[in-house]
Scaffold this active site. Sequence first.
Site, short mmCIF file in Angstrom:
data_model
loop_
_atom_site.label_atom_id
_atom_site.label_comp_id
_atom_site.label_asym_id
_atom_site.label_seq_id
_atom_site.Cartn_x
_atom_site.Cartn_y
_atom_site.Cartn_z
N ASN A 37 0.83 -1.20 0.00
CA ASN A 37 0.00 0.00 0.00
C ASN A 37 0.86 1.26 0.00
O ASN A 37 2.01 1.24 0.43
CB ASN A 37 -0.92 -0.01 1.22
CG ASN A 37 -0.15 0.09 2.51
OD1 ASN A 37 0.26 1.17 2.93
ND2 ASN A 37 0.08 -1.04 3.17
N LYS A 52 0.63 1.69 16.38
CA LYS A 52 1.16 2.89 15.70
C LYS A 52 0.02 3.78 15.23
O LYS A 52 -1.02 3.29 14.78
CB LYS A 52 2.02 2.47 14.50
CG LYS A 52 2.74 3.65 13.83
CD LYS A 52 3.76 3.15 12.81
CE LYS A 52 3.11 2.81 11.48
NZ LYS A 52 4.13 2.45 10.45
N LYS A 78 -0.84 7.78 13.14
CA LYS A 78 -0.35 8.83 12.26
C LYS A 78 -0.33 10.17 12.98
O LYS A 78 -1.21 10.49 13.79
CB LYS A 78 -1.24 8.93 11.02
CG LYS A 78 -1.32 7.64 10.21
CD LYS A 78 0.04 7.20 9.71
CE LYS A 78 -0.07 5.97 8.82
NZ LYS A 78 1.25 5.52 8.34
N ASP A 112 4.00 8.11 13.38
CA ASP A 112 4.47 8.11 12.00
C ASP A 112 4.04 9.40 11.31
O ASP A 112 2.85 9.65 11.16
CB ASP A 112 3.88 6.89 11.28
CG ASP A 112 4.32 6.77 9.83
OD1 ASP A 112 5.15 7.58 9.37
OD2 ASP A 112 3.84 5.84 9.14
N GLU A 116 8.65 8.00 13.50
CA GLU A 116 8.88 7.42 12.17
C GLU A 116 8.79 8.44 11.03
O GLU A 116 7.94 9.31 11.05
CB GLU A 116 7.85 6.30 11.93
CG GLU A 116 7.93 5.66 10.55
CD GLU A 116 6.93 4.54 10.37
OE1 GLU A 116 6.62 4.22 9.21
OE2 GLU A 116 6.44 3.99 11.36
N GLU A 153 11.03 3.13 4.50
CA GLU A 153 10.01 2.47 3.68
C GLU A 153 9.93 3.06 2.28
O GLU A 153 9.44 2.38 1.37
CB GLU A 153 8.64 2.56 4.35
CG GLU A 153 8.01 3.95 4.34
CD GLU A 153 6.65 3.98 5.01
OE1 GLU A 153 5.65 4.26 4.32
OE2 GLU A 153 6.59 3.74 6.23
N ASP A 198 11.08 -2.08 2.49
CA ASP A 198 9.98 -2.97 2.10
C ASP A 198 10.33 -3.61 0.77
O ASP A 198 10.40 -2.94 -0.26
CB ASP A 198 8.69 -2.15 1.99
CG ASP A 198 7.47 -2.96 1.61
OD1 ASP A 198 7.61 -4.14 1.22
OD2 ASP A 198 6.35 -2.41 1.69
N HIS A 238 8.14 -2.25 6.39
CA HIS A 238 6.84 -1.65 6.11
C HIS A 238 6.02 -2.61 5.26
O HIS A 238 6.54 -3.48 4.58
CB HIS A 238 7.07 -0.33 5.33
CG HIS A 238 5.87 0.18 4.61
ND1 HIS A 238 5.58 -0.17 3.29
CD2 HIS A 238 4.88 1.03 4.97
CE1 HIS A 238 4.49 0.44 2.90
NE2 HIS A 238 4.03 1.18 3.90
N GLU A 273 5.54 -5.11 10.13
CA GLU A 273 4.33 -4.30 10.30
C GLU A 273 3.10 -5.16 10.05
O GLU A 273 3.17 -6.18 9.35
CB GLU A 273 4.36 -3.12 9.32
CG GLU A 273 3.24 -2.12 9.51
CD GLU A 273 3.41 -0.86 8.66
OE1 GLU A 273 2.98 0.21 9.11
OE2 GLU A 273 3.99 -0.96 7.56
#
Length: 387
Positions: free
Chosen positions: A53, A180, A182, A211, A237, A263, A290, A320, A339
């Site tokens: 994603n 986690k 945002k 993040d 992050e 990531e 990733d 990630h 993750e």
Amino acid sequence: MRIIDIREVTKPIASPIRNAYIDFSKMTASLVAVVTDQTRDGRPVIGYGFNSNGRYGQGGLIRERFRDRILQADPDSLLNEDGSNLDAHRIWAAMMQNEKPGGHGERSVAVGTIDMAVWDAIAKIADQPLFRLLAQRQGVEADPRVFVYAAGGYYYPGKDDGALRREMRSYLDRGYNVVKMKIGGAPLEEDQRRIEAVLDEIGTEAQLAVDANGRFDLETAIAYAKMLRGYPLFWYEEIGDPLDYQLQAAMAEFYPGPMATGENLFSHQDARNLLRYGGMRPNRDWLQFDCALSYGLVEYLRTLEVLDQLGWSRRRCIPHGGHQMSLNIAAGLGLGGNESYPDLFQPYGGFPDGVEVQDGHITMPELPGIGFEGKSDLISVMRELAA
């Protein structure tokens, strides 16, 4: 033994969620099937892959460049030395013919998507779970128990602090002990209130990571660092632009706690530059490369070589993406974990059916390949493509 077809379809994974940089209302992903002429247990061996994603589907690049380079290659040139299996490194080299060095952008996602499907096929041909095949090839012991954390805490229309608290509580109820959320998509004072609400909810039962999705300039990053260092966070992050190594290095002066990034770096050269110039601290910081976004596992192995050369433990890697490919790499190559998206980006996120999180860890099932066949909602979509 040969690859007889490579199929791609672009699927929506749209959601009204947003982070500090993008919303996911038009997000897509590429799903790939690598069809071989082999059979196991009466079924054709088909390897599957998809991109993580946050990057859109790569159908154009896959169909116009990379697919045909594999299919037009001499089939024997794509096999290992004794002809008993496909060779992911040789297939990768075929895909990257006539490509200039550098330019690690969207093509790294297209190649990584196909690479995932190739490794799935290789492990199925070998009739092994991928994590055990990888450990065997590296001469190490596979550990099927993998640390996972729950990623969420997105901005969402109408989502108040109560809803955020309930979301985080649901992750604890499912066995996670690191969650986690945002930040950076709201004013600092609002984000501070959101953070304190989550910390109040989870108490001593879990740790919180935050993040920023690369949103901050140096001044804003420092302002947040001064606020965040008052809390016992798991990490801070992706503070600024992923290629702004000077900003990342400067943050070590203002934030003593663990930081995480990587990531959105798409090659072992990018990883090397981060470790050379980004001020990352091998005793506390985390690396989130990733494979599905960065040319696949073939390139990820080169990245791990860079870590070895620069004195980093691969246990500092927690990729990630929340996909089963990275779970297999973590279990097979001894990474620090992976993750997880318990509720988002389905059917691509999550674990095979019946796998539960216990004390922040899952135990890998003994399924051939990456294990997609064990996730009923995902394998049904994959088999539609392969049919």
